[in-house]
Scaffold this active site. Sequence first.
Site, PDB file in Angstrom:
ATOM      1  N   LYS A   1      -8.576  13.971   5.297  1.00 40.46           N
ATOM      2  CA  LYS A   1      -7.758  12.760   5.262  1.00 40.46           C
ATOM      3  C   LYS A   1      -6.716  12.921   6.346  1.00 40.46           C
ATOM      4  CE  LYS A   1      -6.817  13.830   0.884  1.00 40.46           C
ATOM      5  NZ  LYS A   1      -6.751  12.916  -0.223  1.00 40.46           N
ATOM      6  N   ARG A   2      -5.955  11.846   6.646  1.00 42.16           N
ATOM      7  CA  ARG A   2      -4.884  11.975   7.620  1.00 42.16           C
ATOM      8  C   ARG A   2      -3.965  13.138   7.236  1.00 42.16           C
ATOM      9  NH1 ARG A   2      -4.555   8.031  11.782  1.00 42.16           N
ATOM     10  NH2 ARG A   2      -2.622   9.125  12.266  1.00 42.16           N
TER      11      ARG A   2
ATOM     12  N   LYS B   1       0.687  14.322   1.709  1.00 42.95           N
ATOM     13  CA  LYS B   1      -0.666  14.621   1.220  1.00 42.95           C
ATOM     14  C   LYS B   1      -0.864  16.125   0.994  1.00 42.95           C
ATOM     15  CE  LYS B   1      -2.657  10.612   3.694  1.00 42.95           C
ATOM     16  NZ  LYS B   1      -3.279   9.757   2.673  1.00 42.95           N
TER      17      LYS B   1
ATOM     18  N   LYS C   1     -14.933   8.425  -3.268  1.00 43.45           N
ATOM     19  CA  LYS C   1     -16.150   8.735  -2.498  1.00 43.45           C
ATOM     20  C   LYS C   1     -16.721  10.094  -2.892  1.00 43.45           C
ATOM     21  CE  LYS C   1     -14.134   5.984   1.115  1.00 43.45           C
ATOM     22  NZ  LYS C   1     -13.208   5.991   2.253  1.00 43.45           N
TER      23      LYS C   1
ATOM     24  N   HIS D   1       0.801  -1.233   0.000  1.00 45.01           N
ATOM     25  CA  HIS D   1       0.000   0.000   0.000  1.00 45.01           C
ATOM     26  C   HIS D   1       0.832   1.280   0.000  1.00 45.01           C
ATOM     27  CE1 HIS D   1      -3.953  -1.892   0.973  1.00 45.01           C
ATOM     28  NE2 HIS D   1      -3.181  -2.800   1.548  1.00 45.01           N
TER      29      HIS D   1
ATOM     30  N   THR E   1      -8.665   6.665  -1.655  1.00 41.80           N
ATOM     31  CA  THR E   1      -9.986   6.097  -1.894  1.00 41.80           C
ATOM     32  C   THR E   1     -11.072   7.144  -1.637  1.00 41.80           C
ATOM     33  OG1 THR E   1      -9.784   5.170   0.332  1.00 41.80           O
ATOM     34  CG2 THR E   1      -9.481   3.658  -1.509  1.00 41.80           C
TER      35      THR E   1
HETATM   36  C1  Z15 Z   1      -2.458   3.466   4.826  1.00 39.03           C
HETATM   37  O1  Z15 Z   1      -3.635   4.007   5.178  1.00 39.03           O
HETATM   38  C2  Z15 Z   1      -2.105   3.344   3.490  1.00 39.03           C
HETATM   39  C3  Z15 Z   1      -0.909   2.780   3.173  1.00 39.03           C
HETATM   40  C4  Z15 Z   1      -0.054   2.324   4.161  1.00 39.03           C
HETATM   41  O2  Z15 Z   1       1.113   1.753   3.842  1.00 39.03           O
HETATM   42  C5  Z15 Z   1      -0.420   2.446   5.495  1.00 39.03           C
HETATM   43 CL1  Z15 Z   1       0.639   1.888   6.697  1.00 39.03          CL
HETATM   44  C6  Z15 Z   1      -1.608   3.012   5.835  1.00 39.03           C
HETATM   45  C7  Z15 Z   1      -3.083   3.810   2.448  1.00 39.03           C
HETATM   46  C8  Z15 Z   1      -2.463   4.572   1.298  1.00 39.03           C
HETATM   47  O3  Z15 Z   1      -1.749   5.674   1.787  1.00 39.03           O
HETATM   48  C9  Z15 Z   1      -3.566   5.033   0.356  1.00 39.03           C
HETATM   49  O4  Z15 Z   1      -3.029   5.676  -0.776  1.00 39.03           O
HETATM   50  C10 Z15 Z   1      -4.407   3.841  -0.107  1.00 39.03           C
HETATM   51  O5  Z15 Z   1      -5.530   4.278  -0.824  1.00 39.03           O
HETATM   52  C11 Z15 Z   1      -4.870   3.033   1.086  1.00 39.03           C
HETATM   53  O6  Z15 Z   1      -3.772   2.677   1.908  1.00 39.03           O
HETATM   54  C12 Z15 Z   1      -5.584   1.763   0.667  1.00 39.03           C
HETATM   55  O7  Z15 Z   1      -4.843   1.039  -0.260  1.00 39.03           O
END
Ligand code: Z15
Length: 824
Positions: free
Chosen positions: A558-559, A564, A673, A365, A669
């Site tokens: 978002k976080r 970001k 939405k 991810h 994602t």
């Molecule tokens: C996280 O929320 C995501 C990736 C990571 O490696 C960790 Cl530790 C947490 C997110 C991505 O930042 C995001 O771009 C992606 O849409 C989401 O995972 C689901 O794949």
Amino acid sequence: VEASIPEPQRDAWKRNQPEGFKDKDGFEKEVVRHVETTLARSMFNCDESAAYSATSLAIRYRLITGWNKTQQRQTYRDAKRVYYLSLEFLMGRALDNALLNVGLKDVAKMEDIISQEHDAALGNGGLGRLAACFLDSLASLNYPAWGYGLRYRYGIFKQEIIDGYQVEVPDYWLDFNPWEFPRHDVTVDIQFFGHVNKTTNAAGKTISVWEGGETVVAVAYDVPIPGYDTPTTNNLRLWSSKASGGEFDFQKFNNGDYESSVADQQRAETISAVLYPNDNLERGKELRLKQQYFWVAASLHDIVRRFKKSKRPWSEFCDQVAIQLNDTHPTLAIVELQRILIDTEGLEWDEAWDIVTNTFGYTNHTVLPEALEKWPVGLVQHLLPRHLQIIYDINLYFLQKVEKAFPKDRDMLRRVSIIEESQPKMVRMAYLAIVGSHKVNGVAELHSDLIRTTIFKDFVQIYGPDKFTNVTNGITPRRWLHQANPRLSELIASKCGGNAFLKDLTQLNRLEAHAKDPQFRREWAEIKYANKVRLSRYIKEANGVTVNPAALFDVQVKRIHEYKRQQLNIFGVIHRYLTLKAMSPEARKKQLPRVSIFGGKAAPGYWMAKQIIHLINAVGAVVNNDEDIGDLLKVIFLEDYNVSKAEMICPASDISEHISTAGTEASGTSNMKFVLNGGLIIGTCDGANIEITREIGESNIFLFGNLAEDVEDLRHAHTYGSHSIDGDLDKVFNEIEKGTFGSPHDFGALVAAVRQHGDYYLVSDDFHSYIQTHSLVDEAYRNQDEWVSKCITAVARMGFFTSDRCIDEYAESIWNVEPLVVRE
Ligand code: Z15
């Protein structure tokens, strides 16, 4: 199945099968029964909280019957199952979703009751929410699937904003949780520490036996996951830790060693106590590794136990079991299964390893280096001595293969080794996950290309390109359209032949014919406006700021993370403010009013992210009280962004910001939405934005900024060339330094990151393009008919981004599993 029911009771059992209820009447009866006899309350002291309790207890009765039947069916048919291992499941609220999925949503309209529910927030952000969407799709498509996770006592912290700063408050969410079923009879003893002995087994073979030094008990808690309009209710099993030997060690207790007995208990319970609040960052803490092994070992024990009941030979394990690793967090599962097969079940290494690699799939991810997990060899040795031996053996056999294939490439061995020869030595979890899986996937096309060509390129050489694949993320339209935006969903249904689009999202394309229909456009716009009014009311309540619902709502939730780039957004807001201030009152009157809405949590230890939150609030405090500005610009930071707030915010956005430095956001994602709810995007060419553009058309999205392929050169130039800052951005910085938004000292680090420290995230490089593109947004928004047509067209073309499509892709190309249909 029936064979498990004792003969004398079988008849009584059959006559008394619980039916659930069928209609509104039955449902209401059940609610009243729970108020009176479960909660022991009367009609006269049933407040909203009690009403929520009773309603959820009533609806769960319906879930349980379908859940039991599903589990019996899956056991009886003995088909291949999917196990989704994730340290995070960001579920949000369950009641509304359950009402919808079992078809009682229209029976019970009750926003006030629904909003009583506490979010189940066992996740940080995208990764955890993706797992939750996947569970919904797995059940809705009738796949036999289980989720496995940890039952944290505390989910992600609650965020409070005090004087513009984030303050973290614990999220104790288990006071009343009707959605979980403790299985005190389903427990697994989990070992830690200790040492490894070699002995000879009955067959005269030398085997390794791990004698653990500490035992902790894993207790299963099950959560039913109902599919939408299907007979399937799958299971999410969450493990909770407790001390072995019950509440206290009575031996110690009786010996007067009360304190150490309590300490043992607390040490055990600590394992599942709290979710680590980092998103896209690994900090290498021992307790985190303990969490990972505890959860993985309990889950594998459970999976193996279930397989062994079928009495099949081991060679059929991977025909019965597919395990998906959600990121590297569960990578120890690979080692644990190998250990079970060779140490406990007595298989030969090669035979075992074949089973292991055919069982696992690994989803990556992120490419961010700080998020890639590495564990110190010494820590693994201490906590899991036998596992470290097995990791070394896996690495040895792997490197031998590599050496054979690339005899002249000494550096290759160093580069791909699962053990990094650093000080201290580290176990590279992503490499272990690749070597132990048969498929590795990224989560959007660009991201999957990037992992193939950058962080994992050596492994593509070694294994060939077919091991690496892409499955672009998706979201569940049940929660993110129908539940979050019921009126829009209803309007869509009126043009798409009913609710069928909720199960086949490609049917949204039938909307396209209506994109220019004035009446349809009016209805569409009216719903968006109503959603904005609702959010405005919430903003008034929560922030005390009055916003104009006719303004353009510009949202970034978002976080908080430098990659970001919320800092780019707030610098852009300051630029807009300065531009408005510099105008004559007459010129100002012609400007389009805007509301800039931010939301998101910063990891408690992420200082820069917290500075960004502070700046946003400081800018809001000035701008929102500036009489020259009035409605033209408002800056809002929404406290404690979470799943249920997202359900209110997404439907109310005109434009949302997905503006990561190109190449850093694996997918994103929330971009999906927002578009699905009739908002447009301003974004970079990153993650799923690229595929969204391909699907909805370039004219329906606002793209800007440098491309991923140029990032490396730009960064190099910042460090080694002369680095000049964008002129408009410079003015923004000067204004901050003048003290316009409070003590400039407070924001020094944010400015210095760009001016002095190499601008790693390319804020200055993208600033001009960002500002210009925002002007295009303003211009486009002035033509409301055109704007609404764009929104309708975009929604019509979003069918691809349902998580149902993702799950079908995983099932077909990675898991080799099929839906289990009910035979009547
Ligand atoms: C996280 O929320 C995501 C990736 C990571 O490696 C960790 Cl530790 C947490 C997110 C991505 O930042 C995001 O771009 C992606 O849409 C989401 O995972 C689901 O794949």
